[in-house]
Design a protein around this motif. Structure first.
Motif, short mmCIF file in Angstrom:
data_model
loop_
_atom_site.label_atom_id
_atom_site.label_comp_id
_atom_site.label_asym_id
_atom_site.label_seq_id
_atom_site.Cartn_x
_atom_site.Cartn_y
_atom_site.Cartn_z
N PRO A 1 0.80 -1.23 0.00
CA PRO A 1 0.00 0.00 0.00
C PRO A 1 0.84 1.28 0.00
O PRO A 1 0.48 2.25 -0.67
N LYS A 2 1.96 1.28 0.73
CA LYS A 2 2.77 2.49 0.79
C LYS A 2 3.39 2.81 -0.56
O LYS A 2 3.39 3.96 -1.01
N ALA A 3 3.93 1.78 -1.22
CA ALA A 3 4.58 1.97 -2.51
C ALA A 3 3.56 2.34 -3.58
O ALA A 3 3.88 3.06 -4.53
N ARG A 4 2.32 1.87 -3.41
CA ARG A 4 1.28 2.08 -4.41
C ARG A 4 1.08 3.56 -4.72
O ARG A 4 0.97 3.97 -5.86
N MET A 5 1.05 4.38 -3.64
CA MET A 5 0.81 5.80 -3.81
C MET A 5 1.92 6.43 -4.65
O MET A 5 1.66 7.24 -5.54
N TRP A 6 3.16 6.04 -4.35
CA TRP A 6 4.30 6.61 -5.08
C TRP A 6 4.30 6.16 -6.53
O TRP A 6 4.61 6.95 -7.43
N LEU A 7 3.94 4.91 -6.77
CA LEU A 7 3.91 4.40 -8.14
C LEU A 7 2.86 5.14 -8.96
O LEU A 7 3.09 5.51 -10.11
N LEU A 8 1.68 5.36 -8.35
CA LEU A 8 0.63 6.10 -9.04
C LEU A 8 1.09 7.53 -9.34
O LEU A 8 0.82 8.07 -10.41
N LEU A 9 1.82 8.08 -8.40
CA LEU A 9 2.33 9.43 -8.59
C LEU A 9 3.28 9.47 -9.79
O LEU A 9 3.24 10.39 -10.61
N LEU A 10 4.13 8.44 -9.90
CA LEU A 10 5.06 8.36 -11.03
C LEU A 10 4.30 8.31 -12.35
O LEU A 10 4.73 8.89 -13.35
N VAL A 11 3.15 7.59 -12.34
CA VAL A 11 2.38 7.46 -13.58
C VAL A 11 1.82 8.81 -14.01
O VAL A 11 1.81 9.14 -15.20
N ILE A 12 1.35 9.61 -13.03
CA ILE A 12 0.72 10.88 -13.42
C ILE A 12 1.71 12.05 -13.44
O ILE A 12 1.36 13.15 -13.83
N LEU A 13 2.94 11.78 -13.03
CA LEU A 13 3.95 12.84 -12.98
C LEU A 13 4.11 13.59 -14.31
O LEU A 13 4.20 14.82 -14.32
N PRO A 14 4.14 12.88 -15.47
CA PRO A 14 4.31 13.59 -16.75
C PRO A 14 3.26 14.67 -17.00
O PRO A 14 3.52 15.65 -17.68
N PHE A 15 2.05 14.49 -16.42
CA PHE A 15 1.00 15.49 -16.62
C PHE A 15 1.40 16.86 -16.10
O PHE A 15 0.84 17.87 -16.46
N TRP A 16 2.35 16.86 -15.18
CA TRP A 16 2.73 18.13 -14.55
C TRP A 16 3.71 18.91 -15.41
O TRP A 16 4.11 20.00 -15.06
N THR A 17 4.14 18.31 -16.51
CA THR A 17 5.07 19.00 -17.40
C THR A 17 4.37 19.29 -18.71
O THR A 17 3.57 18.49 -19.18
N ASN A 18 4.69 20.42 -19.30
CA ASN A 18 4.08 20.82 -20.56
C ASN A 18 4.39 19.81 -21.66
O ASN A 18 5.51 19.32 -21.78
N LEU A 19 3.36 19.50 -22.48
CA LEU A 19 3.51 18.50 -23.53
C LEU A 19 4.61 18.90 -24.51
O LEU A 19 5.39 18.06 -24.97
N LEU B 1 -4.42 4.31 -15.69
CA LEU B 1 -5.32 4.69 -14.59
C LEU B 1 -6.65 3.92 -14.60
O LEU B 1 -7.02 3.37 -13.57
N PRO B 2 -7.39 3.87 -15.73
CA PRO B 2 -8.63 3.07 -15.67
C PRO B 2 -8.37 1.58 -15.42
O PRO B 2 -9.17 0.93 -14.75
N LEU B 3 -7.28 1.04 -15.95
CA LEU B 3 -6.96 -0.37 -15.69
C LEU B 3 -6.69 -0.57 -14.20
O LEU B 3 -7.17 -1.53 -13.60
N TYR B 4 -5.93 0.37 -13.63
CA TYR B 4 -5.64 0.28 -12.20
C TYR B 4 -6.95 0.30 -11.40
O TYR B 4 -7.14 -0.51 -10.49
#
Lengths: 366, 306
Positions: free
Chosen positions: B98-116, B189-192
């Protein structure tokens, strides 16, 4: 319900099994157990006592940190869950929601590559066995909770496992259905002759169904015995207290020679009882063994004390009398309401004597 | 929701502003473009709306149909690759502690925080002829070559006379790589979410009944994750189909997608009616895909009953 079907030939041997989670949580602590072929065996204990972990180690979903699990003569150490000769009924039933009842029940046979014709014949047979005949085409969400459980049972039994594992199978059912299913599980077990190992926290369930019960507490097996033995001869205060109701008096025992001890446990004093336990002890008696009378009992062998009726709980066939005798807890006496219209026949506040026979008295070391 | 009748003022106060917003900034311009698509260009900025279908007829010419087909193909390949890559990723996250899960999800959405745009230029730096991939390959080539020379095989030119950098940029592969990179989180994300909802004891029941892990995956996990798979496909495929920046920056002359053509009509070609018609055809194709998906899930839902 002592069964004649069970033999003394062991089918499950659990040898010094310990399961440690993290660095120091001993979920199962050095447990050794033997389950005999054809037996209805119950693992009983409060939640968190390790009974489910033990069951999951039999199924192969957990691996023992130490010790050995032997099923049908084979060491299960390197045998994956899908290769073990056991099947499980899950607490949530785990019926596949995307398959029909028949597909659910036939799943295990399909995996084993059994011919389609044989699968459908055996599915029909298994559904008849759990009284779901003709419902094979239904989807699980069209079934009641009780029916879904029967699907889970049929699905596990169809593979004719050496052992059927049941994880709290009745906990999700309402009281009435639960009682009916208890009887039915026993009937089913006798019919198919498969060894059942059931996990439950409900002592009434374990007592009424199992041939033998293992009582567990914080990862340790406290006693393994038949239901009657557990109730009448609990090995410890914990077992006596966990199974049924019991009156407990704390006190001290000193040796009195000749296999007897002299016990003082308020409000009882200088009682000579059979036993060898000395030092701090606990005197115990089951409520239905306690008699209530207005006069001092004449039999001087009886253990007796005077008190006043603190509470009366009427249950129809019997009443529970709580008699305040000056100890920490009132003495509970279960009185059969044998005569119509009278009830227990005592009034609140009335002064009464409670008494019981020395041979009904239990003595536990503290 | 049923008590809005009791306080109509509050209801209208919260209902009107967003409605006006949508009308003014979404429906109005959309209607305008829709109207343009039935017009003809009469001057540099003049459009005569004559309710003609000639723009649509032109959009259906083989040249543009080919670009439509190519866009569908690129989006399809991208979606498929995303699905294949995202499934193990989603499973790994679901089964992580459970602890690692949050960080892994964060890694998945991290690119959204940077301009395309920045991410795409970064990808160019990785893929170009003198980029990081080719540098790495060159390093491997030189060491291998050195080793071959060392053991006396240097004169045979077994791995070529000199290092030839791979053409990783400005082609269709580069576009697909870029599209997969951009769209992957939309699939994960939807698969998760779907796998996280899955009752673990169903997997255990399958194993208990004798199925191996692969069998369990195909007969229990995948069927129960279907809604998540469908959502993932839809929200990956649709934005990918209309993607503009990635093929523009990473693609070669032959890898333009329909959005690039549309952009050209509105800008350099200055042919708004034709661009509008292409836009609406793209939108209709998207609607068709959504309708198809709704129809399939509905039929599947009914199939469960029989």
């Amino acid at each position: 319900m002592q069964s004649d079907a069970s033999s003394n030939e062991p089918i499950i041997e659990i040898n010094d099994v310990t399961k440690i989670y993290g660095s120091d949580v001993r979920a199962v602590d050095n447990v050794s157990l033997t389950v005999n072929r054809g037996e209805f065996f119950a693992l009983l204990g409060p939640s968190g006592c390790g009974k489910t972990t033990l069951l999951r180690m039999l199924a192969g979903f957990e691996t023992p940190t130490e010790g050995k699990v032997i099923i049908d003569g084979n060491d299960m150490a390197d045998v994956q869950a899908n290769k073990r000769p056991v099947n499980m009924v899950f607490q949530s039933y785990a019926v596949f929601p995307h398959m029909t009842v028949a597909q659910n029940v036939g799943y295990g046979l399909k995996i084993d590559g059994v011919a389609k014709k044989e699968i459908s014949a055996r599915v029909e047979e298994a559904l008849e066995l759990v009284k779901l005949g003709g419902l094979g085409a239904r989807m699980p969400d069209e079934l009641s909770g009780g029916q879904r459980q029967r699907v889970a049972l049929a699905r596990a039994l169809i593979k004719r496992p050496s052992v059927l594992l049941l994880d709290e199978p009745l906990s999700a059912l309402d009281a009435k259905l639960r009682e009916a299913m208890q009887l039915e599980l026993v009937r089913l077990q006798k019919t198919v002759g498969i060894t059942f190992v059931i996990v439950t926290h409900d002592q009434a369930e374990a007592l009424s169904m199992a041939d033998r019960v293992a009582v567990m507490e914080s990862g340790i097996v406290r006693q393994v015995a038949s239901p009657a033995e557990l109730y009448e001869h609990p090995a410890s205060r914990f077992v006596g207290d966990f199974i049924g109701q019991i009156n407990l008096f704390n006190g001290n025992a000193s040796p009195a020679g000749d296999g007897k001890v002299n016990v003082s446990a308020a409000p009882l004093s200088d009682q000579v009882l059979d036993g060898t336990t000395t030092g701090p002890v606990c005197v115990a008696v089951r409520p239905e063994k306690v008699s209530v009378s207005r006069d001092k009992p004449t039999d001087s062998n009886l253990l007796s004390t005077q008190g006043s009726v603190a509470d009366i709980a009427y249950y129809g066939g019997y009443s529970n009398l709580y008699v305040d005798v000056g100890a920490a807890d009132p003495v509970l006496a279960e009185i059969t309401n044998a005569e119509r219209g009278i009830g227990p026949g005592y009034a609140q506040g009335e002064t009464v004597w409670v008494s019981w026979r020395p041979e009904d008295t239990l003595l536990f070391a503290e | 929701m049923d008590n809005w009748r009791k306080s109509p003022a509050a209801f209208w106060a919260s209902f009107i502003p967003p409605t006006l917003w949508l009308l003014a900034f979404f429906l109005a311009p959309l209607s305008l473009i829709w109207a343009f698509s039935f017009g003809v260009k009469t001057g540099i900025t003049d459009i005569d709306i004559t309710w003609t279908f000639q723009q649509y007829a032109r959009a259906l010419e083989p040249l543009y149909l080919g670009i439509f087909a190519k866009s569908l193909w690129m989006a399809g390949v991208t979606t498929l690759i995303c699905l294949i890559v995202a499934f193990p990723v989603a499973i790994a996250i679901v089964f992580a502690p459970p602890k690692a899960r949050m960080w892994l999800l964060l890694l998945v959405i991290l690119p959204f925080w940077t301009n395309l745009l920045i991410r795409t230029y970064a990808l160019i730096a990785v893929l170009r002829t003198r980029g990081h991939v080719n540098f790495t390959l060159e390093w491997v080539w030189e060491n291998t070559n050195g080793f071959l020379t060392f053991i006396g095989l240097g004169s045979f030119n077994l791995i070529g006379e000199r290092f030839e950098p791979l053409a990783l940029l400005y082609n269709n592969t580069a576009v697909v790589v870029g599209l997969v990179y951009v769209a992957l989180p939309f699939m994960v994300l939807p698969l998760y979410a779907a796998l996280d909802r899955l009752d673990r004891s169903l997997i255990e029941a399958s194993l208990d009944l004798g199925a191996g892990h692969i069998r369990t995956f195909w007969s229990v996990v995948v069927p129960l994750a279907l809604p998540g798979i469908a959502s993932g496909i839809v929200i990956t495929f649709i934005p990918t189909l209309g993607s503009y920046l990635t093929p523009d920056l990473l693609g070669g002359t032959d890898s333009q997608m329909i959005a690039n053509v549309i952009e050209r009509q509105f800008k350099s070609a200055n042919d708004w009616p034709f661009g509008a018609a292409l836009s609406f055809l793209l939108m209709y194709a998207t609607f068709f895909g959504l309708a198809l998906r709704a129809l399939l899930t509905k039929r599947e839902g009914m199939g469960d009953r029989t």
